[in-house]
Write an enzyme that holds these catalytic residues in place. Structure first.
Site, PDB file in Angstrom:
ATOM      1  N   ILE A 168       0.841  -1.202   0.000  1.00  0.00           N
ATOM      2  CA  ILE A 168       0.000   0.000   0.000  1.00  0.00           C
ATOM      3  C   ILE A 168       0.872   1.246   0.000  1.00  0.00           C
ATOM      4  O   ILE A 168       0.488   2.289  -0.555  1.00  0.00           O
ATOM      5  CB  ILE A 168      -0.986  -0.011   1.192  1.00  0.00           C
ATOM      6  CG1 ILE A 168      -2.093   1.045   0.995  1.00  0.00           C
ATOM      7  CG2 ILE A 168      -0.270   0.223   2.494  1.00  0.00           C
ATOM      8  CD1 ILE A 168      -3.046   0.748  -0.115  1.00  0.00           C
ATOM      9  N   TYR A 169       2.057   1.183   0.606  1.00  0.00           N
ATOM     10  CA  TYR A 169       2.987   2.318   0.551  1.00  0.00           C
ATOM     11  C   TYR A 169       3.323   2.657  -0.903  1.00  0.00           C
ATOM     12  O   TYR A 169       3.205   3.817  -1.326  1.00  0.00           O
ATOM     13  CB  TYR A 169       4.266   1.978   1.319  1.00  0.00           C
ATOM     14  CG  TYR A 169       5.395   2.945   1.064  1.00  0.00           C
ATOM     15  CD1 TYR A 169       5.335   4.262   1.510  1.00  0.00           C
ATOM     16  CD2 TYR A 169       6.544   2.545   0.375  1.00  0.00           C
ATOM     17  CE1 TYR A 169       6.375   5.158   1.272  1.00  0.00           C
ATOM     18  CE2 TYR A 169       7.581   3.424   0.133  1.00  0.00           C
ATOM     19  CZ  TYR A 169       7.489   4.728   0.584  1.00  0.00           C
ATOM     20  OH  TYR A 169       8.522   5.601   0.335  1.00  0.00           O
ATOM     21  N   ALA A 170       3.732   1.657  -1.667  1.00  0.00           N
ATOM     22  CA  ALA A 170       4.066   1.895  -3.069  1.00  0.00           C
ATOM     23  C   ALA A 170       2.842   2.367  -3.853  1.00  0.00           C
ATOM     24  O   ALA A 170       2.944   3.239  -4.723  1.00  0.00           O
ATOM     25  CB  ALA A 170       4.640   0.621  -3.684  1.00  0.00           C
ATOM     26  N   THR A 172       0.318   4.126  -2.744  1.00  0.00           N
ATOM     27  CA  THR A 172       0.025   5.534  -2.454  1.00  0.00           C
ATOM     28  C   THR A 172       0.996   6.449  -3.188  1.00  0.00           C
ATOM     29  O   THR A 172       0.620   7.530  -3.652  1.00  0.00           O
ATOM     30  CB  THR A 172       0.068   5.836  -0.951  1.00  0.00           C
ATOM     31  OG1 THR A 172       1.370   5.547  -0.419  1.00  0.00           O
ATOM     32  CG2 THR A 172      -0.986   5.054  -0.197  1.00  0.00           C
TER      33      THR A 172
END
Length: 353
Positions: A168-170, A172
């Site tokens: 989810i970091y990537a 976003t």
């Protein structure tokens, strides 16, 4: 000290220093960038929420050092607070915004994904809105090599698709790139996204591998080595990284008249003043070799705990940084052994170990 090019006022005077709003100024990269900009004669306003994702005392110490400079001021607030962010931006009236504030950490995004949506998506939207309203000369925003996700063709180039994020970091950060492109197109807002590759160096974050490894080895604790050490990273020394950002400030993208005006290998959008740029050392280093280099610098052996690949991790990253070099004439170059030595010197001094 190098003097920063001034902005042009109504009389054509270039003497006024340019004003830069840096979000995430108490963070690892933001601190180094703000210090460089101050050394070069910019006026800098830092904006940081001081979240407790890692040691807030380390963040406060960075800000305290920056506040010793008369051209630096700071606000402690979250980028999710759109009213406060706009108040600061409107009062400071920056020529340039460098947006580095984010919820960082690939692995933490598995535990607390909502924090990434709130900070990296909503917060970045607030920053873009401020840039749009103020019609800044250049908006520069941090992305990450993690957006390349499941891509296997290396070195990674900016013109290849990056549609397979693994965390989810990537996701976003890729969303930020898409949001940035739409704003650049709609409002003719010059926007540069830079993709960082495994940044390390003095004043680094405690959740990064080098910090964790050095701390554990000095304390005699084991270190976790994922995928049994068969991982490769393009380690980028922080002073190289911020030098690249500083130079990119002076290269705002310009909307091309036609697709034919875009050079091969340039990520410049055909429909917007928007560009993506890799910032990396252009060299992949095996994780086991990285650990060996740390051991040599410390004069101590690590207790190695070999582990399988973690969920969301990628086996390798490797930057093609030729676009950065074409745009700025600059190429990150610090050897890993030298960067590790600089970090260890800082760590031993700061923590008295």
């Amino acid at each position: 000290m190098t003097e920063a090019p001034g902005r042009i006022d109504g009389s054509g005077d270039r003497s006024a220093p340019r004003r830069v709003l840096v979000t995430g100024s108490a963070g690892f990269i933001g601190f180094h960038l703000a210090r460089l900009l101050l050394d070069e004669g910019f006026l800098v306003h830092g904006y940081d929420g001081m979240s407790d994702y890692y040691d807030v005392n380390l963040k406060r110490r960075r800000h305290q050092m920056l506040l010793q400079h008369p051209a630096f001021a700071a606000t402690e607030a979250l980028i999710e607070d759109d009213a406060r962010l706009w108040e600061v931006a409107e009062n400071f009236r920056p020529d340039i915004i460098v947006h580095l504030a984010a919820q960082a950490g690939v692995r933490y995004s598995l535990e607390n994904p909502r924090a990434y949506i709130e900070s990296n998506v909503v917060g970045t939207f607030n920053v873009m809105e401020a840039a749009r309203k103020l019609e800044v000369d250049h908006l520069l925003m941090a992305s990450t090599s993690s957006v390349y996700g499941a891509n296997v063709e290396m070195p990674f180039t900016e013109v290849e698709k990056a549609d397979t994020p693994l965390t989810i970091y990537a996701a976003t950060k890729k969303a930020n790139e898409n949001m940035g492109h739409s704003y650049a197109h709609l409002w003719n807002l010059p926007t540069t996204m830079f993709r960082f590759f495994t940044v390390y160096g003095p004043w680094g974050r405690p959740d990064l591998a080098l910090f964790k490894f050095v701390d554990a080895i000095l304390d005699g604790r084991p270190i976790d080595i994922y995928n049994h050490g068969e991982m490769y990273r393009d380690f980028t020394y922080v002073t190289d990284l911020v030098r690249a950002i500083r130079l990119l400030i002076d290269v705002p993208p310009v909307r091309p008249a036609s697709r034919e005006d875009i050079a091969d290998g340039d990520s410049l959008s055909p429909v917007a003043p928007f560009r993506v740029v890799n910032i990396g050392n252009s060299d992949k280093v095996r994780l086991l070799d990285f650990v060996d280099a740390i051991e040599r610098e410390l004069g101590m052996k690590a207790i190695r705990n070999y582990m399988p690949m973690q969920m969301g991790d990628v086996p390798a990253t490797w930057a093609d940084a030729s676009l950065l070099q074409r745009l700025t004439g600059y190429q990150p170059h610090t050897p890993v052994a030298k960067g590790i030595a600089e970090f260890v010197d800082w760590f031993r001094s700061y923590y008295a170990k």
